[in-house]
Write an enzyme that holds these catalytic residues in place. Sequence first.
Site, PDB file in Angstrom:
ATOM      1  N   ASP A 169      10.829   3.185  12.886  1.00  0.00           N
ATOM      2  CA  ASP A 169      11.548   2.061  13.495  1.00  0.00           C
ATOM      3  C   ASP A 169      12.915   1.765  12.874  1.00  0.00           C
ATOM      4  OD1 ASP A 169      10.211   1.178  11.208  1.00  0.00           O
ATOM      5  OD2 ASP A 169       9.179  -0.487  12.193  1.00  0.00           O
ATOM      6  N   ASP A 193       0.860  -1.186   0.000  1.00  0.00           N
ATOM      7  CA  ASP A 193       0.000   0.000   0.000  1.00  0.00           C
ATOM      8  C   ASP A 193       0.892   1.229   0.000  1.00  0.00           C
ATOM      9  OD1 ASP A 193       0.945   0.009   2.657  1.00  0.00           O
ATOM     10  OD2 ASP A 193      -0.819  -1.100   3.304  1.00  0.00           O
ATOM     11  N   ASP A 236       1.627   4.880   1.677  1.00  0.00           N
ATOM     12  CA  ASP A 236       1.360   5.802   2.780  1.00  0.00           C
ATOM     13  C   ASP A 236       1.941   7.167   2.453  1.00  0.00           C
ATOM     14  OD1 ASP A 236       0.107   3.855   4.287  1.00  0.00           O
ATOM     15  OD2 ASP A 236       1.982   3.145   5.145  1.00  0.00           O
TER      16      ASP A 236
END
Length: 422
Positions: A129, A59, A61
């Site tokens: 992260d 997807d 973002d």
Amino acid sequence: MTDISKAPTIVDAASCGLAPGGISSHARQVIERLKDAGYTAYLVGGCVRDLILGKEPKDFDVVTQARPEEIRQVFRNARLIGRRFRLAHVHFGREIVEVATYRAAPSDGPEDDGGNVFGTLEEDAFRRDFTVNALYYDPDEGLITDYVNGLSDLAQAQLRVIGDPEARFREDPVRMLRAVRFAAKLRLRLTEDGRRLLPALGPLLQDVAPARLFEEVLKLFHTGNALATYEALCEHRLFEVLFPGVAAVLGPHADPDSLLARALANSDLRIAEDKPVTPAFLFAALLWEAVQEEAVHSIAEGAPPAEAWMQAAEHVLREQLRIVTIPKRFSVPMREIWSLQSRFERRAGRHAFRFLESKRFRAAYDFLGLRAAAGEAQESLFDWWTRFQEAAASEREAMVAALDGQAEKRPRRRRRRRAAGG
Ligand code: ATP
Ligand code: MG
């Protein structure tokens, strides 16, 4: 070393091998509209990483300087979602482009608990992260912005935690699972300082909400790299934290001949072939060896088999739920897959015909196939059921008739090793 300078590196995307052809036209449109309205906006995260690696992103973002309310003013087709951290979903028919405002790291607590702490682009990069997940791509200008040396890590196939790995893993232990997942899926190597921490910090996963771990377990095992992920989880001593009951039976190392390893390899194959996979079947395979160990043990001690199996299933599930939620809509059919296994041994009269009609027959049959391959059910029994399904009606009658007189054989049980230590 994460020796990071404040000024970002800005690089021509083409020189990083990013092929812009793979970008969703809707995501591109969202960025253009935000920029036209005077805000900065980028693609970020997995999609940029995957595009550079030449993989198809799951997807797209988008992040932007615009606040949620401002995003809504730019798009008619935007809906604000999220109670604590508000972000916008821009709808294009069935495709949704997620648009979030730059945000800073929450001062405490895991990623999930962050409220609305908006920040700068730079702060947004540092709260992420891994360095390879913090690349910002402006498809309009064809430029990548990199605050954390993510491009060089990606080029060297390195998965590096942003900041101090121990602090980041403690702050949100799920990052350890993400590390293992990305390493297995993208063939990246987690840097040594991160790897070293996993066995020691793994138990922190016990403090993560079981519902969140359920979502993570699906991502670990349902995205096409389940076997490699399982092996890596074992290697880093995380599997035993997520599935202690199973690890106690299978031991700390991944056993390629186990029913579990076969099931995972099989579901990777199904995903590669675009066939459906179900959480019920996944969890049936994940927990089975613990159930079977316990049931066989009780039966050896004199418990009636039907009761022994039922109690083992109940006990193993109850213990597992302390760590990972398994919603009822999956645990009920999971238990059915288990309990139906004994019905394969009853074929005489109308038994086989009736079983074939039952709703969960196919899943139970696939599971029998795994048990047979793992040497725990008779191959001949599995073959019989394979032929029985394919046979014409008259042939089925003949197959059942041929069983008469021939006593139903008990399956041979594979001897099991108990893991030392457990
Ligand atoms: P994929 O969707 O392919 O599994 P992804 O990197 O897009 O990978 P998502 O879970 O969709 O993963 O998250 C999107 C981005 O949000 C990540 O790339 C990362 O930058 C950031 N992110 C997600 N989870 C965390 C976390 N627990 N801690 C810090 N940053 C995170
Ligand atoms: Mg993603």
